[in-house]
Structures are given as C-alpha cells and as structure tokens.
Design an enzyme around this catalytic site. Structure first.
Site, PDB file in Angstrom:
ATOM      1  CG  ASN A 171      -1.737   1.199   1.418  1.00 55.20           C
ATOM      2  OD1 ASN A 171      -1.847   2.012   0.510  1.00 55.20           O
ATOM      3  ND2 ASN A 171      -2.346   1.329   2.595  1.00 55.20           N
ATOM      4  CD1 TRP A 172       3.358   0.969  -2.902  1.00 54.53           C
ATOM      5  CD2 TRP A 172       3.599   2.252  -4.733  1.00 54.53           C
ATOM      6  NE1 TRP A 172       4.098   0.253  -3.827  1.00 54.53           N
ATOM      7  CE2 TRP A 172       4.251   1.018  -4.958  1.00 54.53           C
ATOM      8  CE3 TRP A 172       3.604   3.212  -5.748  1.00 54.53           C
ATOM      9  CZ2 TRP A 172       4.913   0.735  -6.161  1.00 54.53           C
ATOM     10  CZ3 TRP A 172       4.259   2.927  -6.940  1.00 54.53           C
ATOM     11  CH2 TRP A 172       4.915   1.702  -7.140  1.00 54.53           C
ATOM     12  CE  LYS A 173      -0.185   3.242   4.793  1.00 55.58           C
ATOM     13  NZ  LYS A 173      -0.171   3.369   6.233  1.00 55.58           N
ATOM     14  CG  HIS A 227      -5.881   1.947   5.214  1.00 57.05           C
ATOM     15  ND1 HIS A 227      -5.459   2.888   6.121  1.00 57.05           N
ATOM     16  CD2 HIS A 227      -4.865   1.063   5.074  1.00 57.05           C
ATOM     17  CE1 HIS A 227      -4.216   2.592   6.499  1.00 57.05           C
ATOM     18  NE2 HIS A 227      -3.838   1.488   5.894  1.00 57.05           N
ATOM     19  CD  GLU A 277      -2.985   5.518   6.822  1.00 57.94           C
ATOM     20  OE1 GLU A 277      -2.979   5.546   5.585  1.00 57.94           O
ATOM     21  OE2 GLU A 277      -2.047   5.009   7.491  1.00 57.94           O
ATOM     22  CD  GLU A 297      -3.598  -2.492   7.460  1.00 55.27           C
ATOM     23  OE1 GLU A 297      -2.460  -2.661   7.026  1.00 55.27           O
ATOM     24  OE2 GLU A 297      -4.272  -1.489   7.205  1.00 55.27           O
ATOM     25  N   GLY A 330       2.233   2.260  10.885  1.00 53.82           N
ATOM     26  CA  GLY A 330       3.184   3.356  10.733  1.00 53.82           C
ATOM     27  C   GLY A 330       3.886   3.741  12.022  1.00 53.82           C
ATOM     28  CB  SER A 357       4.968  -1.844  12.030  1.00 51.55           C
ATOM     29  OG  SER A 357       4.572  -0.506  12.298  1.00 51.55           O
ATOM     30  N   GLY A 363       2.718  -1.142   4.344  1.00 47.17           N
ATOM     31  CA  GLY A 363       2.745   0.278   3.998  1.00 47.17           C
ATOM     32  C   GLY A 363       4.171   0.731   3.749  1.00 47.17           C
ATOM     33  N   GLY A 364       4.773   1.333   4.768  1.00 45.56           N
ATOM     34  CA  GLY A 364       6.105   1.934   4.646  1.00 45.56           C
ATOM     35  C   GLY A 364       7.135   1.065   3.930  1.00 45.56           C
TER      36      GLY A 364
END
Ligand code: PGA
Length: 250
Positions: free
Chosen positions: A8-10, A94, A96, A165, A171, A211, A232-233
């Site tokens: 997930n590049w966000k 998600h 966010e 999640e 994150g 994470s 993600g990251g």
C-alpha cells in the site's frame, strides 16, 4: 491458497518515483512464485504502471473506491474506472480512511458491493485502536467490523480478503506479536464459518498489516491463520518489499 502480499503506497510516489520502484520490483521478484503480489499505487500512477507490468505477475489495486457507478461525486473514483486502468483488487476501509475521511462500516459494505460489481477483489481493512485493545475490546470490535462490512455477501465472500490492521501498529514501528495477530485472525476465521458456508469461508484470505518489515514477516507468516500481509512503509523500498514477498516462515 496462495499467500497474498499487498504493498500500500498510500499518498507517496509521483509518476517517476513509481516507475523506478516498479522497475526494481519487477527485477527483484522475477521467479518469485510463493505469493500473489499486489501493489496499490496512487490513482495517478495506475494506468502508467499497468503498462510497465504487462508481462509481470504483479497485480494492481486501488486504494479506495466510491460505491456509485458514476455521477456528481467530486474527487471520487468508481469501480468502473479502476477496472478500466487494470486494477484487479481494491483496498476498502483502511483505518486512515476511517479516521480522516469519515468511512464507516456501512460505507465499507457499500464499497464491497461496488467492487464486486466490477470484478475487483476487495481487501477490507479492520482493526482496533490502542484504547480498545487496552480495554479488552479487540475481538468485539473486529467482530462488529467484519460482520457489518460483509453483510449480505453470501458465497461471493470467497473472493474477498480481510486485512487485520491494529490501528496502533500502523506506521508506528510497533507490530503486533505473531501471537496477538494469530488470536485475532483465528477469531475472524471462526466468525467467517459462522456467517458463511464452509467452502466460501475457507477461501477468504486473512492478511496482517501494521509495521510489517523484512525482519518480522517470517515469524508472522509462520502462524497458521496469517495468509499474507498488507505492507505500507516497507513497500516503498523495493529490496524490503521483495524480501517480504520472499518470506521464509519460521
Ligand atoms: P505500515 O502501514 O506498514 O506503514 O504500518 C500498513 C498499512 O497501513 O496498510
């Protein structure tokens, strides 16, 4: 079932950065066939990357979808649009999106149906806050989210993925321990068997996010009910993401 690893590049990467990341990934993942690999770049890159990935097994996902087919919804993207640029999957609900953009279990449910109408496989995110975990409310929260998100689905549920999640792990560098994740995944699996026919319930992949890194994927994937990861990251670094895809359960 083949494990599913989703990047997930966000809201990261412009066209050039996305291009460079995908070219590296394609190289690093040549011959890696122990997981299905999906990336969710920003909408602005999807069409371009679809062409770069033409001869690669890496698939594309949208990061969001609107429930209507089209119309006066400024700033939104429909399932038809995602399908037309080559998406096969879409991330829905998600944390966010729930936190900053007011998504609810009800809109998540509508989006799941919209995705399915366009043959997009939904990746539905659920997860508890730190307060809920500390208040021993995790399993109750997850049960509500899953039940409401999947309401009315029937056997179509087999094409769906649930991403567990925990909000406190996204994150933050704090990952759930494999045991904490497994406990929730196991409870989701049991709930699926209660809600759907056994054949369909068995097919649903339950992946973990929060994470996930190259150095914790192996222990997470060793758990029996963890069927993959939403990353993600670490999905923004080709080497790290490739190592995650090539996990070695232990
Ligand atoms: P993270 O994000 O890997 O950076 O924690 C996961 C996600 O939000 O899907």
């Amino acid at each position: 079932m083949l494990p599913l690893i989703v990047g997930n590049w966000k809201m990261n990467t412009d066209l050039c950065q996305g291009d460079a990341l995908v070219l590296k990934l394609r190289e690093l993942l040549k011959g890696a066939d122990s997981a299905e690999v999906v990336i969710a770049p920003p909408f602005t890159s999807i069409h371009h990357l679809y062409h770069l990935l033409a001869d690669s097994p890496i698939k594309l996902a949208g990061q969001n979808i609107h429930w209507e087919k089209n119309g006066a919804y400024t700033g939104e993207i429909s399932g038809e649009m995602l399908a037309s640029v080559g998406c096969k999957y879409v991330i829905i609900g998600h944390s966010e999106r729930r936190q900053y953009f007011g998504e609810t279990d009800e809109t998540v449910n509508k989006k799941v149906f919209a995705a399915m109408r366009h043959s997009l496989k939904p990746i539905v995110c659920v997860g508890e806050s730190l307060q809920e975990r500390e208040g021993q409310k995790t399993l109750k929260k997850i049960k509500t989210q899953v039940t409401q998100a999947l309401a009315g689905l029937g056997s179509a549920v087999k094409d769906l993925t649930i991403a567990y999640e925990p909000v406190w792990a996204i994150g933050t560098g704090k990952t759930a321990s494999p045991q904490q994740a497994e406990e929730v995944h196991n409870s989701i699996r049991e709930l699926l068997f209660e809600l759907f026919d056994a054949e369909s319930a068995r097919e649903v992949r339950i992946i973990y996010g929060g994470s996930v890194k190259a150095d914790n994927i192996d222990e997470l994937m060793a758990e029996p009910n963890i069927d993959g990861a939403l990353v993600g990251g670490a999905s923004l670094k080709a080497e790290d993401f490739a190592r995650i895809v090539k996990f070695q359960p232990r």
